[in-house]
Every structure is written in C-alpha cells, then in structure tokens.
Design a protein around this motif. Structure first.
Motif, short mmCIF file in Angstrom:
data_model
loop_
_atom_site.label_atom_id
_atom_site.label_comp_id
_atom_site.label_asym_id
_atom_site.label_seq_id
_atom_site.Cartn_x
_atom_site.Cartn_y
_atom_site.Cartn_z
N ARG A 56 -28.21 16.14 -29.71
CA ARG A 56 -28.98 14.93 -30.03
C ARG A 56 -30.30 15.29 -30.71
NH1 ARG A 56 -29.84 13.77 -23.64
NH2 ARG A 56 -28.18 15.29 -23.66
N VAL A 108 -30.77 6.17 -35.33
CA VAL A 108 -29.99 6.22 -34.10
C VAL A 108 -29.60 4.82 -33.66
CG1 VAL A 108 -31.21 8.31 -33.35
CG2 VAL A 108 -31.95 6.07 -32.50
N THR A 125 -26.17 9.42 -32.18
CA THR A 125 -26.87 10.08 -33.29
C THR A 125 -25.82 10.61 -34.26
OG1 THR A 125 -26.87 12.20 -32.12
CG2 THR A 125 -28.81 10.78 -31.81
#
Lengths: 169, 169
Positions: free
Chosen positions: B89, B99, B52
């Motif tokens: 995250r 992502v 991420t």
C-alpha cells in the motif's frame, strides 16, 4: 481450516508483516494461512470486495456477491451494461484485467481478525449460454438469485494467488 | 442518518445503478445516500478496505482500522516500512496517490445492505510530530492503540467524493 503454518510477530490491527514494537500490552500474533485455508475461508463468506483499476490508474472497489469453484470465482451483474454506463468495474476490467478480491472479518478482539486476498485476472462473460453455469453456482448460494436470476454479464476471476492472514492470541 | 434522496430501481445484490429486470420476486430498491449520510455511516464503522494501485496497474486492497475527521481519513501502519518491504500500500501510494476506501454491510436480507465508497488522494506521513494528531484520533477509537501506539507511518486520505448506497424494502 484454521491450521496455520507461520507466526509472523505481534499483531496490531490489520497490519501485515512483522511488527517491530519493543512491547505491546497485548501480545497478539498474526499467522499466515495456507492456500487451502485461505480458499476455504474466502469461499464461505457471503460477500467480498472486488478491486479493479482502469487505464487511468484510479482504483475502484465494490462489494460483490460471489461463488467459488476451485481457482475460479464468479460474480454477476444483475442488469445489462448498456443500461448502466456507470459500471466502472466492467470498464476497468476491459482496460486492465488484473483484479483483487478481499474477504475479511473484523472483531474488536484483534486475535479474531482474519482476511483473505485473491489476486487474479478477470474476464467478462456476456454470452448467454456461457453464463449459465456461473449463474447456477450463484443461484445455489443466494436465494435471491433463485427468485430472480441475474441478467449478467458475469465476471469470472481466475485466481493466481490466495493470501490469508489470521490473528491468534 | 438514513434519509435517502433518490430511488434508483430494484436491487439484487450489491449491483449499482438502475436495474432492468422485467420482474423480480423481491422488489427491493436501492437508494443513494447523501454525502453526509455516507460520511456518518462510514465513520461509525470499525474497519474499512483501502484500495490502491501502483504504476503496474495491479489493484491492491487491504482491510484497515481508521478514523475520520471531516473529509480526512487516517489509518496507521504499526511498524516501520523499512522492516516491512511487503507493504505494497505504501509503495503504491508513492507511485499513485489515488485511492479508494470502502465500508459495507452485508445481510442475507438484501433490503439491509449498504455500502459507502470514498475516492480520494492519499499521502504518507512519516514525520513523528506530524503523525501525532492522527495517532490521537486512532487511539480514541481503538483501545489497542491506546495500549500500544502504532509506530507509523500514517496514511492520510483527503476524501474528494463520498458515494453511498443502501437497500431498502
């Protein structure tokens, strides 16, 4: 290598931080590795994953072969960037040098899980003379690189933080 | 599963794209996997890495357990985010839903290397009812989740592209 300093609660899967379960059937724990433990485990692995993100914010991650020298990690590209317009890792680093590397070990016995993350800044070395010490390090680790030395460029990551976690029964 | 469509040149390490070496001692090749091959290989793995990047552009990558349902991939957090301020995250996905997930297989015989990358958009499911089908999928795959169901939240990734590569002798 496996000395651990902190116990951070129960461990289910690869989650980090403390767990808030009332009860779990298996009382696994996660422990934070020391910086030195993290570095040693990371350096012994054969492959890592390099995460980059360009100006567009799309994260990118690729598996890489690598070598560690203190707080410096290097990985080589085996072909010239001019022939590989798709090497997004190089474009991303040019736009944003902040990178993360990960090594991890999965086992179905989650007490044996561990992973190490390295946050750092990357630069791309294209000068042939400057690349040689890094290529030497890589050739020491990988027979394939002794047989066929990579063309480069070399990506050099200056590690700023080594973060490691390990499951323990 | 291993059908391959395209041969893309010699393979040294995990590099992608075509290689430009005049000669290598080992003439490994890389082949691009079909989308379906990539999905099947990915889905069979026990752990993946989730990358991420938040608003600050710092990429982040963590190993995750996961389950695949068509073009949807889910992974669970086993503890409430309010108890885990460090779950970057989740913060990153809130700031930037783009992502990437990676599975890879390393072997010192580089003809056996392969990896699959998934690019997609992530969302975080916190509603208890909405989480259940995903937790069911995860519990089917991991005995630990049958013994101790994760609290969540669940991260759901809608895969937009499955990209896979394999070394072949």
């Amino acid at each position: 290598v496996l000395s651990s300093r902190t116990t951070l609660g129960k461990f289910t899967g690869f989650a980090e931080g403390t767990a808030a379960h009332a009860q779990t059937a298996r009382e696994n724990r996660i422990v934070r590795l020391t910086t030195e433990d993290a570095r040693v485990r990371f350096a012994a692995q054969r492959a890592a994953r390099l995460a980059t993100a360009g100006r567009d914010g799309q994260p990118h991650v690729v598996p890489v072969t690598f070598a560690v020298d203190g707080d410096r990690i290097c990985t080589a590209v085996d072909h010239k960037p001019k022939t590989t317009p798709n090497l997004r890792r190089l474009r991303n680093i040019a736009e944003n040098p902040r990178v993360t590397l990960l090594t991890d070990h999965y086992t179905d016995d989650w007490a044996g899980l561990w992973w190490v993350r390295v946050d750092g800044h990357a630069s791309v070395v294209t000068d042939d003379t400057a690349m040689q010490p890094y290529l030497d390090l890589l050739a020491e680790r990988y027979g394939q690189y002794r047989q066929a030395r990579p063309d480069g460029p070399v990506i050099v990551i200056e590690a700023e933080r080594w973060t490691g976690w390990s499951g323990s029964a």
